[in-house]
Each structure stands twice: as C-alpha cells, then as structure tokens.
Design a protein around this motif. Structure first.
Motif, mmCIF file in Angstrom:
data_model
loop_
_atom_site.group_PDB
_atom_site.id
_atom_site.type_symbol
_atom_site.label_atom_id
_atom_site.label_comp_id
_atom_site.label_asym_id
_atom_site.label_seq_id
_atom_site.Cartn_x
_atom_site.Cartn_y
_atom_site.Cartn_z
ATOM 1 N N LEU A 114 -12.276 27.994 21.974
ATOM 2 C CA LEU A 114 -12.751 27.737 20.613
ATOM 3 C C LEU A 114 -11.889 26.719 19.868
ATOM 4 N N GLY A 150 -13.019 31.675 14.294
ATOM 5 C CA GLY A 150 -14.448 31.889 14.095
ATOM 6 C C GLY A 150 -14.707 32.442 12.710
ATOM 7 N N GLY A 350 -18.038 30.874 16.705
ATOM 8 C CA GLY A 350 -17.007 29.852 16.754
ATOM 9 C C GLY A 350 -17.562 28.594 17.398
#
Length: 473
Positions: A114, A150, A350
């Motif tokens: 991410l 996220g 995310g």
C-alpha cells in the motif's frame, strides 16, 4: 460541347475533393479516438461482496460522472477469498487492482503493498478515530513509526442486537427482575452475567429456542467473539492493562498494556484469571445455541438463524444487519456490549503502491470523495451503512424523515463507536499465526467436556510467544 467538358472536369474535381475531405475526417477521427482512449483510466477496486461493495460502486458512479475519462469498477469476491486473491496478484507487483480492500486484522499483511497516505489529505477530525486507528493506521516495525495506509469508509462495530418485542414485554421484564434482581433491557446491562441469566430465563420458559447468538466459528469468528467478552475483564484489570485499557496499539487487549524490559513486544494477557473468566462466560453463552460440534455460528449464518425468530438477539457486527430478514430487522434494536463498550470491525481501502503516479492521484481523490459527509449520509440512507464521518452522523440524527428505529440505531452506534476498544491484535503475524493458534485452542475447549480453560489459554499464549519471538528476533 465545351461546357460539357468543363462540367465533367468540375465534377471530377469535386468528387476528388469530397474523397479527400472524407479521408481527412476519418484520419482526424481515428486520431481523436486513439488520443481519447489513451487518456481513459480504469481503476479496479477489490473488496468483499455485499452492501458495502454496492455502496462503493454507487459512490464510484457519482465520482466518475464529474471525472471524464475515468472508470471505476468494484470487484466483489467472497469474504473468505478476497484477501488471498489480492495478495496473489500483488506478489508480482500487479496493478490489476488499483484500490485494495482489507480488514483490520489483515492490515499488516497488506501494508507492504500500500501507498502510505498523508493524513492531511483527509479531514481526520471528522473521521471517528477508533474506526480509523484499528487498521487504517499501523505501527511500522521497520521504521518504528506510525503510518496511515488506508481509510475507513464506514463504521463497523461489534455490539448487541435484540428483538424489541421480547424486551419491551412488561410481564417478562417484571418476572425477570423479580427472579434475578437485574434489569431486563439490554441497554442497561452492566456485565456479562446478566446475559447468561437472560439466556437461561428465555430458553427455560420456551420463549426462544436459543439464547443470544454469538460467533463460534473456528476459522475466524472466535477471534472476534472472545475479545468482545474479554474486554469487560481487561478494562478493569490494572495488572493487565497498566492504565492502558485498550492495550498497546496493534497488540490491543489480547496483550498486556506494557512491555517488559528487554522484550520487543508485550506478553499475552488472556492466559490470566480474567482471561479464564471470559472464556468460561463464552462457553456458557455458546451452550445456549446450536452446538458448534454440529453447526458453527459464523458471520454468514448468524443473521439467518436470528431471522428465524429462534433467538432473542445476537452479538454481531453492524455490517450484518442488512442480512437480517426485513420482518425481524424492523423489530431489532441495538445496544453496546454489556458494560457499555464495543469492538471495532472496520474494513478499509488503500491504494496500490505499484500504480503510476497519475492513477494514484485519481485513486486518492476517490477515497477523499468516498468519506466526504454528503456521500457518507447517502451510505446510510440508500444502503444502511453507518457513516465514519461525524458530520454525517450529526446530520442523520437530526433528519426528521428517518423513522424512530433508524434514529435509535444511529444513536447507539455513534455512542458505542467512540468506545470501541475490545479489539484483537493486528500485528504482522496476526493473520498467519495468532488467529489459527488461538482459535484452534479455544474451539477445542468449546467442544470438549474434559479440557480446562486455563490449559487451552496457556497453550495458545505459548504459541503466540513463539510466533512473536520468531518474528521480532
């Protein structure tokens, strides 16, 4: 004759001119089409199937209407499969999925794929912090710092759902109060003992077949249900929490609230007298539902069993409410867990760090749009999804077009979401080791008549310590 020749010459030139124009138009059109297609951007979102995914797609459709050349597709997969499918794709640095859904307990597993987010891109003061903190923000053990990876897009907590027709019955309430000297209403429950008494009272009278339903699924549900109960005991045990009633972030209540000198991690907390009390309570509650040896109560079938009318209520995630049949859902009200708290069960989105920068920018703009107060209001009104935006909650709770039950749900969820601390761990080894080790031991106790609660909890704690030693060394 001269005129005819002239006319034929003009006609031939005109035809040639028209053909040239057609060729030019075709060439320009082809160029424009090619140019346009090169500008189109398609982002795929992967998440678990259901109303939450439908809400994300609804918001995506609104977003792309004001972003020409952008398409957003929400890929829905079964809850038990989407994380592993995600990881399989991302292991090769794939950009198949631009926006990645993940759970709080899988946050550390997914974090390596991410893009770190800048919290200033979101109005964090509007986001309900316990929801975002449990998986949206993680502790990076490599950099020894906290990172935002996220954003929570809805509020999801584990609390008490109950059938108002049973608990508004004044005759039953009076009889229960006379017999057990406690209040019958779930909104007043101060401890888990009252739940045991309510289960016994209702089943012994044949009013319901089962007591309050609680998840006992070996693969996953136990790690949700046990902390929900254990939180009551952990909160008041200074010897375990050392003044930190929600535990150390990431480790949470299943570990002690401090770290011994010389260790890189806290020790498990559940292999304690408080942990044994919680497990004994858990087994008692399970004894008032279908035996886990024959059918395990899990995320998918709990709403179905509750919808049958055979149980007075359930401990569940509010994301399960939309799966309850409409006739029972209309009679269902909410309360915090006994003792006035909740557990967080938030899901997140995310951004794939392997995306081109231009696509990362669009993905970020979509996430900002998704958690904006107006879109969050629509999540509840159109899909029954509780907002993660405080402003959206305030607007909804003052919305006179909502019915009494909806307003009551909003009030109870908002109150409980701010005190949702009874959480399982979400450190890197949670998904791979801690959950299966703990669940296997506890399930053995729930289905056995000869295993002691202290022995299974100590064995689970030993396995957890071994996993931590291996990882943090």
């Amino acid at each position: 004759m001269h005129l005819n020749k002239t006319w034929r010459a003009l006609s031939r030139n005109l035809v040639i001119l028209i053909l040239v124009i057609i060729v030019i138009i075709a060439a320009v059109g082809g160029y424009l089409a090619l140019h346009k297609s090169s500008k189109e951007t398609t982002l795929n979102v992967i998440t678990f199937s259901g109303q939450s995914a439908d809400f994300i797609q609804y918001a995506a459709n609104q977003f792309v209407s004001s972003h020409p050349g952008v398409k957003i597709n929400v890929i829905q997969e079964p809850f038990s499969e989407y994380i592993s499918d995600e990881e399989t794709s991302l292991a090769g640095h794939s950009t198949q999925y631009a926006i990645l859904g993940y759970t709080s307990t899988s946050a550390q597993d997914i974090s390596k794929y991410l893009l770190p987010l800048n919290s200033s891109d979101f109005n964090m003061s509007d986001i309900i912090s316990p929801q975002e903190d449990f998986g949206g923000i993680i502790y990076n053990v490599s950099s020894h710092s906290y990172e935002t990876i996220g954003i929570a897009y809805e509020t999801a907590i584990y609390l008490t759902a109950y059938n108002i027709k049973i608990f508004d019955n004044s005759t039953l309430a009076s009889e229960f109060s006379s017999q057990y000297h406690m209040n019958f209403s779930p909104t007043t429950w101060k401890n888990w003992t009252v739940v045991e008494d309510v289960d016994n009272f209702l089943t012994s009278k044949g009013i319901t077949k089962y007591g309050f339903l609680i998840d006992d699924h070996e693969n996953h549900g136990i790690i949700d249900a046990y902390p929900a109960i254990f939180g009551y005991y952990y909160r008041d045990a200074y010897s375990l929490n050392h003044g930190n009633y929600s535990g150390i972030p990431g480790f949470n209540i299943m570990f002690e609230g401090y770290t011994l000198p010389g260790l890189n991690y806290p020790l498990p907390s559940f292999n304690s007298s408080e942990g044994v009390q919680a497990l004994e309570t858990y087994k008692t509650l399970v004894s008032y539902e279908v035996s886990p040896s024959s059918e395990q109560i899990q995320y998918g079938n709990l709403p179905t069993i509750y919808s049958s009318g055979e149980a007075p209520g359930a401990f569940l995630f509010i994301t399960q409410l939309s799966s309850i049949s409409s006739n029972v859902s209309s009679e269902t009200y909410l309360a915090p867990l006994p003792g006035g708290y909740a557990e967080t069960g938030t899901d997140f989105l995310g951004i794939n760090k392997y995306l081109p920068a231009s696509e990362q920018k669009i993905a970020l703009e979509f996430l900002e749009f998704l958690v904006s107060p107006k879109v969050q209001e629509e999540a509840f009104i159109k899909f029954g999804k509780f907002p993660v935006s405080r402003e959206a909650f305030m607007q909804l709770m003052s919305n006179t077009s909502l019915n009494t039950q909806q307003l009551e749900w909003l009030k109870e969820v908002y109150k409980a979401s701010s005190n949702a601390f009874a959480n399982p761990p979400n450190i890197p080894v949670t998904y791979s080791s801690l959950i299966p080790d703990f669940n296997d031991q506890v399930f053995n106790y729930l289905t056995s008549t000869s295993v002691s609660p202290s022995s299974v909890l100590q064995e689970a704690a030993n396995e957890w310590i071994a996993s931590l030693q291996s990882y943090y060394s």
